[in-house]
Design an enzyme around this catalytic site. Structure first.
Site, PDB file in Angstrom:
ATOM      1  CB  CYS A   2      -0.904   0.003   1.230  1.00 42.33           C
ATOM      2  SG  CYS A   2      -1.834  -1.522   1.441  1.00 42.33           S
ATOM      3  CE  LYS A 593       3.458  -7.684 -14.470  1.00 40.08           C
ATOM      4  NZ  LYS A 593       4.756  -8.322 -14.330  1.00 40.08           N
TER       5      LYS A 593
END
Length: 598
Positions: A2, A593
């Site tokens: 985070c 990706k």
């Protein structure tokens, strides 16, 4: 993984927090939130999804004038990405944001619930604010904060604001980054990384582990290991792109170096004593599973291959591996009530998702190993485990692969426990793995020097046996993806069955030669290649004078510790060769990706 930001000062706090979170959005983005303390009043906002959703929620909110604010962008590790689970987490009069994992959160939560404390969320973070308010019933604010932090085990960077003391922001840091910045206007900033501070701060202080303290308009107090620390600030770099990469040249390089920390986070809260525990599987009986199918694409397929050896060796369960793009079209027969495990970094891989649907239709119990909570694959599977790799920016996977293999290894041990098999050696090795992937500067420099030999030629062989065969495949894939040179992974024992015809001085062989897995057999295969003039780079803890280049690994007690150490070496080698060739390591040509179409 985070990102957190904080601010103390007179400027518009809402926008400062939103701007700061934008700079950290690469760390996680399934939800976001902020809290503002002004004139003793606490306002807070939360939103699921992208940061713009949070910005839309607080459009009409104004926060000019002195006060402070904290903000958070989240990548879920405990609890689904919902508004309730988003930070800040609230008590009766306080709120907290947190980056990291509280390893003993269940223990703390159970203790507080017995005292009548109620919890709203599924997260580990909420225990911080609830524990603080529990202690603040009888203690001063800072004493309660100190006692709270001393009780936490794990990795955390956390900020707390409380109406009980509306003049201070409280902070703590252990094994997760937290930076304090300041400027000539006597404003304080807090952040998980440099990027949000650039342009706003002149100097920064990088907090050490076991630090805690408080800040207000006129003071900053920091304790380290309970000792009052003299404040030491350094000049802040002005390059935001560089800051987001934490000083590394490429995101891929940063992510290789992050693997030690990330693997520690995979283990946190999942090993208790001499057992692997998964809260997600508390009510599941996997002891009767007698067959496992693992299904994936690309790098995840290599993780599946490696884990098949582990399920059979450790848990004594039959395991087979399927390429998802092949499985979905070949009318495969899946045994009803068998375990069908799909592996995907993104949770959106098209072929893997379709394979999961087919297995589910055929009555298999489905299980997702994934890095993204609430992704399609996680939602569709009966069971799931998150790999906790965090955001991976480099297109060529590194830490996502490492965490997939580690999580699957843990699952194999978990299943072995359910069958009352002895796993003590596995647990010991698991706990050592974060050390095995820690990158030493001398090693990286050696790989950089060696890489100049391997820039031409007509191809590469990566060879290994057992779990080191899928690692050879993964090493070859990394090199192909990044350098655009031809590379193949082979089982070392297959050299005589055709591939050795290619051997000459311009065929480069990367030989994975672990001490604890068929060393003599692999050595014999390598000697056959050397006899035919292949240029050989051998990787082993045992000296091998016949190879052209040699990278000595550490003596390990378990072959999986050797696996992870050699994994890092193959990643660094692919990266250094590609950099010498002038390629963009983070964005190799023709690749994406997440492959969400066929």
């Amino acid at each position: 993984m985070c990102g957190i930001v904080g601010y103390i000062g007179n400027n518009e706090k809402k926008q400062i927090i939103l701007n700061g979170l934008k700079e950290l959005e690469y760390r996680g983005y399934d939800s976001a939130g902020m809290a503002v303390m002004q004139e003793g009043e606490l306002s807070f906002f939360k939103a699921v999804g992208k940061l713009e959703n949070l910005a839309n929620k607080c459009t009409d909110f104004e926060s000019q004038g002195y006060g402070f604010a904290i903000g958070h962008t989240r990548w879920a590790t405990h609890g689904k990405p919902t508004e309730i689970n988003a930070h800040p987490h609230l008590g009766q009069y306080s709120c907290v944001i947190h980056n990291g994992i509280i390893e003993n959160y269940k223990e703390i939560k159970d203790k507080l619930e017995k005292e009548g404390v109620s919890f709203l969320s599924q997260t580990d973070t909420e225990v911080i604010v609830q524990l603080f308010e529990f202690y603040a019933r009888n203690l001063g604010v800072f004493e309660a904060w100190q006692k709270t932090i001393k009780e936490l085990r794990g990795a955390f960077a956390t900020l707390l604001v409380t109406k009980k003391d509306p003049n201070h922001v409280y902070f703590a840091k252990n094994a997760a980054p937290l930076i304090i910045g300041k400027n000539a206007n006597k404003e304080w900033y807090f952040s998980s990384g440099d990027a949000p501070l650039i342009g706003s701060c002149d100097e920064v202080m990088y907090l050490e582990d076991l630090s805690l303290g408080y800040a207000s308009k006129d003071e900053l107090v920091v304790y380290e290991n309970d000792i009052l620390k003299s404040l030491c600030f350094s000049k802040l770099s002005g390059d935001k792109a560089y800051a987001k990469k934490d000083g590394f040249r490429f995101f891929m390089e940063k992510e290789i170096y992050e693997q030690s920390r990330v693997m520690s986070e995979v283990l946190m809260g999942r090993i208790q004593g001499d057992e692997v525990v998964f809260d997600e599987l508390n009510n599941e009986d996997l002891s009767q599973v007698d067959e496992i199918t693992l299904c994936a694409c690309g790098t995840s397929y290599h993780a599946a291959m490696a884990s098949a050896y582990l399920f059979e060796r450790i848990a004594k369960v039959k395991a087979k591996v399927e390429i998802a793009s092949e499985f979905r079209y070949r009318e495969a027969i899946i045994k009803k009530d068998s375990l069908f495990i799909v592996i995907s970094q993104s949770g959106e891989t098209a072929d893997t998702l379709e394979a999961l649907k087919i297995a589910k239709e055929q009555g298999a119990k489905t299980f997702a190993i994934c890095n993204v909570d609430n992704s399609n694959i996680v939602r569709l599977a009966h069971l799931s485990l998150l790999t906790r790799a965090g955001i991976e920016k480099g297109v060529a996977s590194t830490k996502a692969f490492a965490t997939q293999v580690l999580t699957l290894w843990m699952l194999a041990i978990f299943m072995a426990q359910k069958r009352n098999l002895n796993v003590s050696a596995e647990i010991k090795a698991l706990l050592h793995t974060p050390n095995c992937v820690s990158v030493k500067q001398a090693l990286h420099e050696k790989i950089h020097r060696l890489s100049k030999r391997y820039l031409d030629g007509h191809g590469f062989f990566f060879i290994g046996r057992d779990v080191f065969y899928p690692l050879a495949l993964e090493g070859a894939l990394k090199l192909k993806e990044l350098s655009y040179l031809h590379a193949e992974g082979y089982p070392a024992g297959e050299m005589k069955h055709g591939p050795i015809a290619l051997a000459d001085s311009k065929l480069y062989t990367i030989a994975l030669m672990p001490k604890h897995m068929l060393y003599e057999k692999t050595k014999s295969n390598v000697e056959e290649l050397i006899a035919r003039d292949s240029t050989v780079l051998s990787i082993s803890p045992l000296e091998f004078d016949l190879s052209d280049d040699f990278i000595k690994t550490n003596e390990q007690d378990h072959y999986m510790c050797e696996f992870f150490e050699m994994m890092v070496i193959t990643q660094l080698l692919a990266m250094e060769i590609s950099i010498r060739l002038g390629n963009d390591v983070d964005m190799p040509r023709n690749l994406a990706k997440s492959v969400t179409v066929e």
